[in-house]
Design a protein around this motif. Structure first.
Motif, PDB file in Angstrom:
ATOM      1  N   TRP A 275       0.856  -1.185   0.000  1.00 54.99           N
ATOM      2  CA  TRP A 275       0.000   0.000   0.000  1.00 54.99           C
ATOM      3  C   TRP A 275       0.887   1.228   0.000  1.00 54.99           C
ATOM      4  O   TRP A 275       1.752   1.359   0.850  1.00 54.99           O
ATOM      5  CB  TRP A 275      -0.840  -0.063   1.261  1.00 54.99           C
ATOM      6  CG  TRP A 275      -1.761   1.071   1.552  1.00 54.99           C
ATOM      7  CD1 TRP A 275      -1.431   2.286   2.094  1.00 54.99           C
ATOM      8  CD2 TRP A 275      -3.181   1.089   1.379  1.00 54.99           C
ATOM      9  NE1 TRP A 275      -2.548   3.050   2.261  1.00 54.99           N
ATOM     10  CE2 TRP A 275      -3.638   2.333   1.838  1.00 54.99           C
ATOM     11  CE3 TRP A 275      -4.095   0.163   0.895  1.00 54.99           C
ATOM     12  CZ2 TRP A 275      -4.982   2.697   1.815  1.00 54.99           C
ATOM     13  CZ3 TRP A 275      -5.429   0.518   0.874  1.00 54.99           C
ATOM     14  CH2 TRP A 275      -5.870   1.762   1.331  1.00 54.99           C
ATOM     15  N   GLU A 276       0.693   2.124  -0.954  1.00 55.48           N
ATOM     16  CA  GLU A 276       1.507   3.334  -1.035  1.00 55.48           C
ATOM     17  C   GLU A 276       0.629   4.543  -1.336  1.00 55.48           C
ATOM     18  O   GLU A 276      -0.050   4.588  -2.360  1.00 55.48           O
ATOM     19  CB  GLU A 276       2.562   3.191  -2.134  1.00 55.48           C
ATOM     20  CG  GLU A 276       3.419   4.414  -2.314  1.00 55.48           C
ATOM     21  CD  GLU A 276       4.379   4.305  -3.483  1.00 55.48           C
ATOM     22  OE1 GLU A 276       5.086   5.280  -3.739  1.00 55.48           O
ATOM     23  OE2 GLU A 276       4.415   3.249  -4.156  1.00 55.48           O
ATOM     24  N   TYR A 277       0.664   5.514  -0.426  1.00 53.09           N
ATOM     25  CA  TYR A 277      -0.037   6.769  -0.682  1.00 53.09           C
ATOM     26  C   TYR A 277       0.740   7.559  -1.729  1.00 53.09           C
ATOM     27  O   TYR A 277       1.938   7.772  -1.586  1.00 53.09           O
ATOM     28  CB  TYR A 277      -0.131   7.623   0.585  1.00 53.09           C
ATOM     29  CG  TYR A 277      -1.174   7.173   1.573  1.00 53.09           C
ATOM     30  CD1 TYR A 277      -2.513   7.522   1.399  1.00 53.09           C
ATOM     31  CD2 TYR A 277      -0.839   6.436   2.691  1.00 53.09           C
ATOM     32  CE1 TYR A 277      -3.483   7.137   2.314  1.00 53.09           C
ATOM     33  CE2 TYR A 277      -1.790   6.039   3.611  1.00 53.09           C
ATOM     34  CZ  TYR A 277      -3.112   6.394   3.420  1.00 53.09           C
ATOM     35  OH  TYR A 277      -4.070   6.010   4.325  1.00 53.09           O
ATOM     36  N   LEU A 278       0.050   8.015  -2.768  1.00 53.32           N
ATOM     37  CA  LEU A 278       0.647   8.898  -3.765  1.00 53.32           C
ATOM     38  C   LEU A 278       0.208  10.336  -3.535  1.00 53.32           C
ATOM     39  O   LEU A 278       0.905  11.266  -3.919  1.00 53.32           O
ATOM     40  CB  LEU A 278       0.260   8.462  -5.183  1.00 53.32           C
ATOM     41  CG  LEU A 278       0.672   7.048  -5.589  1.00 53.32           C
ATOM     42  CD1 LEU A 278       0.181   6.739  -6.992  1.00 53.32           C
ATOM     43  CD2 LEU A 278       2.172   6.858  -5.474  1.00 53.32           C
ATOM     44  N   GLU A 279      -0.958  10.494  -2.929  1.00 56.93           N
ATOM     45  CA  GLU A 279      -1.498  11.812  -2.608  1.00 56.93           C
ATOM     46  C   GLU A 279      -2.369  11.656  -1.375  1.00 56.93           C
ATOM     47  O   GLU A 279      -3.145  10.705  -1.283  1.00 56.93           O
ATOM     48  CB  GLU A 279      -2.314  12.337  -3.791  1.00 56.93           C
ATOM     49  CG  GLU A 279      -2.743  13.765  -3.669  1.00 56.93           C
ATOM     50  CD  GLU A 279      -3.375  14.310  -4.947  1.00 56.93           C
ATOM     51  OE1 GLU A 279      -4.012  15.373  -4.871  1.00 56.93           O
ATOM     52  OE2 GLU A 279      -3.229  13.676  -6.011  1.00 56.93           O
ATOM     53  N   GLN A 280      -2.249  12.602  -0.430  1.00 55.51           N
ATOM     54  CA  GLN A 280      -2.976  12.487   0.829  1.00 55.51           C
ATOM     55  C   GLN A 280      -3.757  13.746   1.145  1.00 55.51           C
ATOM     56  O   GLN A 280      -3.414  14.490   2.060  1.00 55.51           O
ATOM     57  CB  GLN A 280      -2.012  12.160   1.970  1.00 55.51           C
ATOM     58  CG  GLN A 280      -1.413  10.777   1.846  1.00 55.51           C
ATOM     59  CD  GLN A 280      -0.489  10.451   2.994  1.00 55.51           C
ATOM     60  OE1 GLN A 280       0.670  10.821   2.976  1.00 55.51           O
ATOM     61  NE2 GLN A 280      -1.020   9.755   3.983  1.00 55.51           N
ATOM     62  N   GLY A 281      -4.802  13.983   0.375  1.00 59.50           N
ATOM     63  CA  GLY A 281      -5.754  15.035   0.651  1.00 59.50           C
ATOM     64  C   GLY A 281      -5.219  16.437   0.462  1.00 59.50           C
ATOM     65  O   GLY A 281      -4.133  16.615  -0.045  1.00 59.50           O
ATOM     66  N   PRO A 282      -6.008  17.400   0.835  1.00 59.59           N
ATOM     67  CA  PRO A 282      -7.234  17.253   1.620  1.00 59.59           C
ATOM     68  C   PRO A 282      -8.470  16.901   0.793  1.00 59.59           C
ATOM     69  O   PRO A 282      -9.463  16.447   1.336  1.00 59.59           O
ATOM     70  CB  PRO A 282      -7.412  18.622   2.274  1.00 59.59           C
ATOM     71  CG  PRO A 282      -6.816  19.573   1.290  1.00 59.59           C
ATOM     72  CD  PRO A 282      -5.668  18.819   0.648  1.00 59.59           C
ATOM     73  N   GLU A 283      -8.415  17.094  -0.521  1.00 64.20           N
ATOM     74  CA  GLU A 283      -9.596  16.819  -1.345  1.00 64.20           C
ATOM     75  C   GLU A 283      -9.535  15.477  -2.058  1.00 64.20           C
ATOM     76  O   GLU A 283     -10.567  14.908  -2.391  1.00 64.20           O
ATOM     77  CB  GLU A 283      -9.778  17.932  -2.373  1.00 64.20           C
ATOM     78  CG  GLU A 283      -9.797  19.297  -1.714  1.00 64.20           C
ATOM     79  CD  GLU A 283     -10.896  20.181  -2.195  1.00 64.20           C
ATOM     80  OE1 GLU A 283     -11.565  19.812  -3.162  1.00 64.20           O
ATOM     81  OE2 GLU A 283     -11.071  21.235  -1.581  1.00 64.20           O
TER      82      GLU A 283
END
Length: 83
Positions: A65-73
């Motif tokens: 699992w890898e976050y590429l973008e973390q919000g806010p939208e």
């Protein structure tokens, strides 16, 4: 942010366009269909941490699992089938 061509996922699911009751089922069905090394990109309007916990509980060791973008939208997560 765009993925480099060699990192492009095999599947993309924008869960913002899917009924909430159907989201996890669709994601799990898609993940089950991936071969080792294949990737799924999910896009969602909130942190998908509950999905992460469910994935780790039910399919531990099968996915990264890898976050590429973390919000806010917008949150974008790349999930890779490891075996």
């Amino acid at each position: 942010m765009s993925l480099e061509k060699d990192l492009a996922p095999e599947m993309i699911i924008d869960v913002r366009e899917i009924e909430p009751r159907d989201r996890h089922r669709l994601i799990f069905e898609t993940l089950d269909g991936l071969a080792a090394g294949q990737r799924l990109l999910i896009m969602v309007d909130h942190d998908p941490k509950p999905l992460y916990y469910q994935l780790m509980a039910e399919k531990q060791g099968l996915f990264d699992w890898e976050y590429l973008e973390q919000g806010p939208e917008l949150w974008r997560v790349l999930i890779t089938r490891t075996r």
